[in-house]
Design an enzyme around this catalytic site. Structure first.
Site, short mmCIF file in Angstrom:
data_model
loop_
_atom_site.label_atom_id
_atom_site.label_comp_id
_atom_site.label_asym_id
_atom_site.label_seq_id
_atom_site.Cartn_x
_atom_site.Cartn_y
_atom_site.Cartn_z
N ASN A 1 0.80 -1.23 0.00
CA ASN A 1 0.00 0.00 0.00
C ASN A 1 0.83 1.28 0.00
OD1 ASN A 1 -2.48 1.75 0.84
ND2 ASN A 1 -1.01 2.03 2.52
N TYR B 1 4.03 9.59 -11.49
CA TYR B 1 3.11 8.84 -10.63
C TYR B 1 2.26 7.89 -11.48
CZ TYR B 1 -0.53 7.92 -7.12
OH TYR B 1 -1.40 7.31 -6.25
N THR C 1 -3.60 13.59 -0.52
CA THR C 1 -4.35 14.43 -1.46
C THR C 1 -4.74 15.79 -0.86
OG1 THR C 1 -6.34 13.22 -0.79
CG2 THR C 1 -5.29 12.55 -2.84
N LYS D 1 2.05 3.78 -11.28
CA LYS D 1 0.83 3.04 -10.95
C LYS D 1 0.42 2.12 -12.10
CE LYS D 1 0.30 4.35 -6.74
NZ LYS D 1 0.41 3.36 -5.65
P1 NAP Z 1 -0.71 8.69 2.56
O1 NAP Z 1 -1.84 9.27 3.30
O2 NAP Z 1 0.38 9.60 2.08
O3 NAP Z 1 -0.08 7.49 3.39
C1 NAP Z 1 0.98 6.75 2.84
C2 NAP Z 1 1.73 6.06 3.93
O4 NAP Z 1 2.82 5.35 3.33
C3 NAP Z 1 2.33 7.05 4.94
O5 NAP Z 1 2.22 6.55 6.25
C4 NAP Z 1 3.78 7.12 4.49
O6 NAP Z 1 4.69 7.46 5.51
C5 NAP Z 1 4.01 5.69 4.03
N1 NAP Z 1 5.21 5.59 3.21
C6 NAP Z 1 5.62 6.41 2.21
N2 NAP Z 1 6.81 6.04 1.75
C7 NAP Z 1 7.17 4.94 2.46
C8 NAP Z 1 8.32 4.10 2.45
N3 NAP Z 1 9.36 4.31 1.63
N4 NAP Z 1 8.34 3.05 3.30
C9 NAP Z 1 7.33 2.83 4.16
N5 NAP Z 1 6.23 3.60 4.24
C10 NAP Z 1 6.16 4.65 3.39
O7 NAP Z 1 -1.24 7.95 1.23
P2 NAP Z 1 -2.70 7.36 0.87
O8 NAP Z 1 -3.45 8.41 0.17
O9 NAP Z 1 -3.29 6.65 2.02
O10 NAP Z 1 -2.26 6.31 -0.26
C11 NAP Z 1 -2.07 4.93 0.01
C12 NAP Z 1 -1.87 4.24 -1.33
O11 NAP Z 1 -3.02 4.47 -2.17
C13 NAP Z 1 -0.66 4.77 -2.11
O12 NAP Z 1 -0.04 3.71 -2.80
C14 NAP Z 1 -1.29 5.74 -3.09
O13 NAP Z 1 -0.50 5.94 -4.22
C15 NAP Z 1 -2.59 5.03 -3.40
N6 NAP Z 1 -3.67 5.88 -3.89
C16 NAP Z 1 -4.09 6.99 -3.21
C17 NAP Z 1 -5.14 7.74 -3.71
C18 NAP Z 1 -5.69 8.94 -2.98
O14 NAP Z 1 -6.54 9.65 -3.57
N7 NAP Z 1 -5.30 9.23 -1.76
C19 NAP Z 1 -5.77 7.36 -4.89
C20 NAP Z 1 -5.32 6.23 -5.56
C21 NAP Z 1 -4.27 5.48 -5.05
P3 NAP Z 1 5.20 9.00 5.58
O15 NAP Z 1 4.06 9.77 6.17
O16 NAP Z 1 6.42 8.91 6.44
O17 NAP Z 1 5.51 9.41 4.16
#
Ligand code: NAP
Length: 250
Positions: free
Chosen positions: A90, A155, A193, A159
């Site tokens: 994730n 990005y 986001t 993906k």
């Molecule tokens: P988020 O709120 O930024 O949370 C991501 C988590 O991953 C954070 O705790 C972050 O830690 C951790 N992380 C980042 N880099 C890392 C690393 N190298 N090793 C270990 N942990 C790491 O993101 P989210 O929106 O929940 O997204 C989760 C997933 O869904 C991602 O793959 C994202 O691309 C995908 N996604 C998100 C959306 C959206 O609209 N939000 C839509 C489609 C897909 P830090 O805080 O320390 O960085």
């Protein structure tokens, strides 16, 4: 019987955003969740919340780009639980830049965190899952791995790579009874986001293609992840589960 009763689940990026809500829902449905993240304080806070509400969870410090840390994490889970049923890849980062402004360093970093990590994690769990005779890997891609959008080329490429890597693994790992699927969230309200969804006119533009006319709560994606993690999805393999409020339907 809860929906993922007694399953041992490792989720990366479990400290914040969707990783946190996935962890909480899976634990509430009976799983032992290993919350992995590079953010130890927030990761432990997620674990504490799960335990407080009666669930089973442990924190694992893991930078998903570090191969050695993957091996240590899997070793720790096998020592504690004796098996690993589900891996949820994730963790991810977002870089918002049009292609002409994207640097080599930004491109490499996003592929390291969003793509190479999925390869490293998958390869690291295969030996245990083969020994068990079954396994389940869930890769979090995005609608941005399915269709284009402005200003997110690195990005989107990352993906898209996760989407096809998932299908390739579905082919390679089927003989070992390891299921592999991808999830494609639309626009979700998370720390990732926050900047994308402000100010109001930008929010309107980003949400424009979403037929339901809103961003989703992280919990709405967690329900899809729960389905894939459970045995209810026992014949779902190599699939892409889109959770986007109709973003890609038009
Ligand atoms: P988020 O709120 O930024 O949370 C991501 C988590 O991953 C954070 O705790 C972050 O830690 C951790 N992380 C980042 N880099 C890392 C690393 N190298 N090793 C270990 N942990 C790491 O993101 P989210 O929106 O929940 O997204 C989760 C997933 O869904 C991602 O793959 C994202 O691309 C995908 N996604 C998100 C959306 C959206 O609209 N939000 C839509 C489609 C897909 P830090 O805080 O320390 O960085």
């Amino acid at each position: 019987m809860k929906r993922v009763e007694n399953k041992v689940i490792l989720i990366t990026g479990g400290a914040m955003g969707m990783g946190r809500t996935h962890s909480e829902l899976l634990a509430s449905e009976g799983a032992w969740v290993f919350v992995a993240d590079r953010d130890a304080a927030e990761g432990q806070a997620t674990v504490d919340r799960i335990r407080k509400s009666g669930g089973k969870a442990d924190f694992i410090a893991l930078d998903v780009t570090a191969e050695g840390e993957w091996n240590a994490a899997i070793g720790r889970i096998l020592n504690a639980a004796g098996r690993i049923d589900v891996l949820i890849n994730n963790a991810g980062i977002l870089v918002l830049k049009p292609v002409q402004d994207t640097t080599n360093a930004e491109w490499d970093r996003i592929f390291d965190v969003n793509v190479r990590s999925v390869f490293l994690g998958t390869r690291a769990v295969i030996p245990a899952m083969r020994t068990q005779g079954r396994g389940n890997i869930i890769n979090i891609s995005s609608i941005y791995g399915l269709v284009g959008a402005p200003g997110a080329s690195a990005y989107q490429a990352s993906k898209g790579a996760v989407r096809l890597f998932t299908k390739s693994c579905a082919v390679d790992l089927a003989p070992f009874n390891i299921r592999v699927n991808s999830v494609h969230p639309g626009v979700i309200e998370t720390p990732m986001t926050k900047d994308l969804l402000a100010p109001a006119d930008q929010r309107k533009a980003v949400l424009g293609p979403t037929l339901l006319g809103r961003a989703a709560r992280p919990e709405e994606v967690s329900q899809a992840v729960l389905f894939l993690a459970s045995d209810e999805s026992s014949f779902v393999h190599g699939a892409e589960l889109v959770v986007d409020g109709g973003y890609t339907a038009n």
